[in-house]
Write a protein that holds these residues in place. Structure first.
Motif, PDB file in Angstrom:
ATOM      1  N   PRO A 142       0.811  -1.409  -0.226  1.00  0.00           N
ATOM      2  CA  PRO A 142       0.046  -0.032   0.018  1.00  0.00           C
ATOM      3  C   PRO A 142       0.960   1.184   0.044  1.00  0.00           C
ATOM      4  O   PRO A 142       2.062   1.327   0.543  1.00  0.00           O
ATOM      5  N   LEU A 143       0.146   2.550  -0.497  1.00  0.00           N
ATOM      6  CA  LEU A 143       0.813   3.523  -0.298  1.00  0.00           C
ATOM      7  C   LEU A 143       0.465   4.333   0.754  1.00  0.00           C
ATOM      8  O   LEU A 143      -0.651   4.251   1.141  1.00  0.00           O
ATOM      9  N   VAL A 144       1.328   4.951   1.555  1.00  0.00           N
ATOM     10  CA  VAL A 144       0.939   5.601   2.716  1.00  0.00           C
ATOM     11  C   VAL A 144       1.828   6.985   2.773  1.00  0.00           C
ATOM     12  O   VAL A 144       2.652   7.197   2.143  1.00  0.00           O
ATOM     13  N   SER A 145       1.229   7.791   3.714  1.00  0.00           N
ATOM     14  CA  SER A 145       1.900   9.254   3.883  1.00  0.00           C
ATOM     15  C   SER A 145       2.398   9.005   5.291  1.00  0.00           C
ATOM     16  O   SER A 145       1.750   9.118   6.405  1.00  0.00           O
ATOM     17  N   LEU A 146       3.658   9.670   5.315  1.00  0.00           N
ATOM     18  CA  LEU A 146       4.430   9.910   6.629  1.00  0.00           C
ATOM     19  C   LEU A 146       5.234  11.120   6.477  1.00  0.00           C
ATOM     20  O   LEU A 146       6.026  11.119   5.497  1.00  0.00           O
ATOM     21  N   ASN A 147       5.174  12.036   7.434  1.00  0.00           N
ATOM     22  CA  ASN A 147       6.041  13.082   7.431  1.00  0.00           C
ATOM     23  C   ASN A 147       5.942  13.916   6.203  1.00  0.00           C
ATOM     24  O   ASN A 147       6.890  14.442   5.517  1.00  0.00           O
ATOM     25  N   GLY A 148       4.669  13.925   5.555  1.00  0.00           N
ATOM     26  CA  GLY A 148       4.442  14.734   4.385  1.00  0.00           C
ATOM     27  C   GLY A 148       4.804  14.184   3.012  1.00  0.00           C
ATOM     28  O   GLY A 148       4.924  14.863   2.105  1.00  0.00           O
ATOM     29  N   ALA A 149       5.360  13.117   3.133  1.00  0.00           N
ATOM     30  CA  ALA A 149       5.924  12.363   1.802  1.00  0.00           C
ATOM     31  C   ALA A 149       5.264  10.821   1.685  1.00  0.00           C
ATOM     32  O   ALA A 149       4.512  10.353   2.777  1.00  0.00           O
ATOM     33  N   LEU A 150       5.075  10.496   0.497  1.00  0.00           N
ATOM     34  CA  LEU A 150       4.481   9.292  -0.049  1.00  0.00           C
ATOM     35  C   LEU A 150       5.376   8.109   0.059  1.00  0.00           C
ATOM     36  O   LEU A 150       6.493   8.097  -0.302  1.00  0.00           O
ATOM     37  N   HIS A 151       5.100   6.927   0.780  1.00  0.00           N
ATOM     38  CA  HIS A 151       6.080   5.845   0.813  1.00  0.00           C
ATOM     39  C   HIS A 151       5.228   4.505   0.668  1.00  0.00           C
ATOM     40  O   HIS A 151       3.964   4.323   0.730  1.00  0.00           O
ATOM     41  N   ALA A 152       5.725   3.421   0.429  1.00  0.00           N
ATOM     42  CA  ALA A 152       5.414   1.964   0.373  1.00  0.00           C
ATOM     43  C   ALA A 152       5.660   1.360   1.444  1.00  0.00           C
ATOM     44  O   ALA A 152       6.584   1.553   2.278  1.00  0.00           O
ATOM     45  N   LEU A 153       4.373   0.802   2.265  1.00  0.00           N
ATOM     46  CA  LEU A 153       4.614   0.107   3.365  1.00  0.00           C
ATOM     47  C   LEU A 153       5.172  -1.404   2.948  1.00  0.00           C
ATOM     48  O   LEU A 153       4.384  -2.225   2.737  1.00  0.00           O
ATOM     49  N   ALA A 154       6.393  -1.466   3.139  1.00  0.00           N
ATOM     50  CA  ALA A 154       6.915  -2.727   2.535  1.00  0.00           C
ATOM     51  C   ALA A 154       6.716  -3.966   3.358  1.00  0.00           C
ATOM     52  O   ALA A 154       6.671  -5.230   2.893  1.00  0.00           O
ATOM     53  N   ASP A 155       6.357  -3.801   4.632  1.00  0.00           N
ATOM     54  CA  ASP A 155       5.974  -4.977   5.492  1.00  0.00           C
ATOM     55  C   ASP A 155       4.573  -5.521   5.343  1.00  0.00           C
ATOM     56  O   ASP A 155       4.354  -6.374   5.955  1.00  0.00           O
TER      57      ASP A 155
END
Length: 156
Positions: A142-155
């Protein structure tokens, strides 16, 4: 709130303009499950958004849950102007939801909703939607937002 991880979705709705349906979409970071019985979800949208005006008139919407391949879509549908978002809708795979007609993106998960209730809080309106249809299939993280940036939730 930037330190709180949230999923990234695209909400879609439409309005009728001169007999034609005009679709719109916005990036949403506020999707939450409210109830399982009946199935209810919530979204928070800026009170001054054209998208919210359309949604309240149509009383239906769809939410497509993005995976890591959706980072460009998330950025495109974050645009403040309807024209930019409309152009973005033309470039992605969509289909009308079977229950509402709101566009569903090619995404790992999606929900169609009818308006159940809404309330204004501060500069946002919190919408409660009754889920009428779901679909999708998991493909990528899934695509997530953390600290104002987009990231993949690898786990995931």
């Amino acid at each position: 709130m930037h330190t709180f991880v949230t999923g990234i979705c695209v909400a879609t709705t439409y309005t009728e303009v001169e007999g034609e349906r005009r679709h719109d979409a916005v990036t949403v970071r506020s999707l939450a499950s409210v109830s399982l019985e009946p199935p209810l979800i919530s979204l928070a949208l800026r009170r001054d958004s054209e998208f919210l005006t359309d949604l309240l008139a149509a009383r239906v919407w769809a939410v497509s849950i993005l995976d890591v391949a959706g980072d460009d879509l998330a950025r495109s549908f974050s645009a403040p102007d309807r024209e930019t978002r409309a152009r973005a809708l033309l470039t992605c795979a969509t289909s009308p939801g079977p229950r509402t007609g709101a566009l569903v993106l090619d995404a790992p998960g999606w929900l169609e909703c009818t308006l159940h209730d809404w309330r204004d809080f501060g500069d946002h309106t919190v919408l409660i939607g009754r889920v009428t249809q779901t679909g999708g299939g998991r493909r990528r993280p899934p695509l997530v937002s953390l600290n104002g940036a987009l990231h993949a939730l690898a786990d995931a």
